[in-house]
Write a protein that holds these residues in place. Structure first.
Motif, PDB file in Angstrom:
ATOM      1  N   ASP A  38      -4.974  11.442  -2.816  1.00 28.54           N
ATOM      2  CA  ASP A  38      -5.327  11.087  -1.442  1.00 28.54           C
ATOM      3  C   ASP A  38      -4.263  10.176  -0.845  1.00 28.54           C
ATOM      4  O   ASP A  38      -3.803   9.232  -1.496  1.00 28.54           O
ATOM      5  N   PHE A  39      -3.904  10.458   0.397  1.00 28.01           N
ATOM      6  CA  PHE A  39      -2.865   9.683   1.086  1.00 28.01           C
ATOM      7  C   PHE A  39      -3.387   9.181   2.429  1.00 28.01           C
ATOM      8  O   PHE A  39      -4.141   9.868   3.111  1.00 28.01           O
ATOM      9  N   ASP A  40      -2.947   7.999   2.798  1.00 32.39           N
ATOM     10  CA  ASP A  40      -3.182   7.478   4.141  1.00 32.39           C
ATOM     11  C   ASP A  40      -1.981   7.723   5.049  1.00 32.39           C
ATOM     12  O   ASP A  40      -2.112   7.761   6.266  1.00 32.39           O
TER      13      ASP A  40
ATOM     14  N   LYS B 141       0.828  -1.205   0.000  1.00 33.68           N
ATOM     15  CA  LYS B 141       0.000   0.000   0.000  1.00 33.68           C
ATOM     16  C   LYS B 141       0.862   1.254   0.000  1.00 33.68           C
ATOM     17  O   LYS B 141       0.585   2.223  -0.714  1.00 33.68           O
TER      18      LYS B 141
ATOM     19  N   ASN C  41       1.882   6.202  -7.329  1.00 37.47           N
ATOM     20  CA  ASN C  41       0.828   7.089  -7.812  1.00 37.47           C
ATOM     21  C   ASN C  41       1.245   8.551  -7.686  1.00 37.47           C
ATOM     22  O   ASN C  41       1.030   9.353  -8.607  1.00 37.47           O
ATOM     23  N   GLY C  42       1.862   8.897  -6.558  1.00 41.72           N
ATOM     24  CA  GLY C  42       2.308  10.277  -6.360  1.00 41.72           C
ATOM     25  C   GLY C  42       3.373  10.682  -7.348  1.00 41.72           C
ATOM     26  O   GLY C  42       3.300  11.761  -7.957  1.00 41.72           O
TER      27      GLY C  42
ATOM     28  N   ARG D 262       3.132  11.499   1.915  1.00 45.66           N
ATOM     29  CA  ARG D 262       2.658  12.828   1.506  1.00 45.66           C
ATOM     30  C   ARG D 262       3.755  13.870   1.662  1.00 45.66           C
ATOM     31  O   ARG D 262       3.948  14.721   0.792  1.00 45.66           O
TER      32      ARG D 262
ATOM     33  N   GLU E 243       1.157   4.225  -2.937  1.00 45.84           N
ATOM     34  CA  GLU E 243       1.028   5.672  -2.749  1.00 45.84           C
ATOM     35  C   GLU E 243       2.222   6.406  -3.350  1.00 45.84           C
ATOM     36  O   GLU E 243       2.068   7.469  -3.957  1.00 45.84           O
TER      37      GLU E 243
END
Length: 230
Positions: free
Chosen positions: A122-124, A24, A31-32, A129, A28
């Protein structure tokens, strides 16, 4: 014996969950990187999610963002309300790139309506981030904010101080807000305890207006190339 068995089982489950979390986290990052590598030179604007549209720093952040766009940069924010919304709004109204790096939080955070449709991420994970902010920002404009704003500020200062990333402008907007902190850094960290070097003070600049912000950015990039920071 039962307690020990239960404890070991729980620990093994944690290890398994941690292993799957790696994928996961990788997702992220991928994708970023894919989306933000296409946005071009941008400046990040940070500040409190609690700042209301009728407050002066909301209005100032909007003006700062418009000025940044007018001078050829896009704007990146944390994607939420308050100062983040003001930054995206200013960029949007000026016809520039408006990026939002949103984080899933139990309070305060929700997407603002001024982010470009294809530039809302969107980030978890906070740390993923933060990597995106630092890698793809040509400067940090830091408006009055809380712990999250301070976290981003000192992360950037530390990375530049330790030469882990290339130097870029870090601009604190609002002398009435930042003056006490800067004075404490000089008097306590530097003069009294010698915990930083003299030159570290120069890593941040304090201003009050949008014109001062853009003057610092333009002057810096007259000497340096615009590119990702690492």
């Amino acid at each position: 014996m039962i307690r020990k068995h239960t404890r070991n089982k729980a620990w093994n489950e944690i290890k398994t969950n941690d292993s799957w979390a790696i994928f996961k986290i990788m997702g992220e990052f991928v994708n970023g990187y894919e989306k933000l590598s296409q946005i071009g030179p941008c400046v990040s604007i940070f500040g409190s999610a609690r700042t209301k549209p009728d407050m002066k720093y909301y209005k100032l952040a909007e003006k700062v963002a418009q000025k940044i766009v007018d001078h050829g940069y896009g704007v990146i924010t944390g994607g939420g309300p308050g100062i983040m919304e003001a930054g995206n709004k200013g960029a949007h109204l000026a016809g520039g790139t408006s990026v939002g790096l949103n984080i899933d939080l139990p309070f305060e955070q929700h997407d603002n309506p001024y982010i470009d449709n294809d530039k809302s991420l969107d980030f978890d994970y906070f740390f993923v981030r933060k990597v995106m902010f630092v890698k793809y920002s040509q400067g940090f404009v830091v408006m009055p904010g809380g712990f999250g704003t301070l976290d981003e500020l000192f992360e950037a200062i530390t990375l530049i101080q330790t030469h882990k990333i290339d130097k870029f402008p870090i601009i604190l907007v609002g002398r009435e807000f930042w003056g006490g902190l800067v004075d404490w850094i000089k008097s306590t960290l530097l003069d009294t305890f010698k915990n930083i070097s003299e030159g570290d003070i120069d890593l941040v600049q304090v201003v009050d207006t949008e014109d001062e912000v853009i003057e610092i950015l333009d002057k810096f990039y007259d000497e340096y190339n615009l590119s990702p920071n690492f």
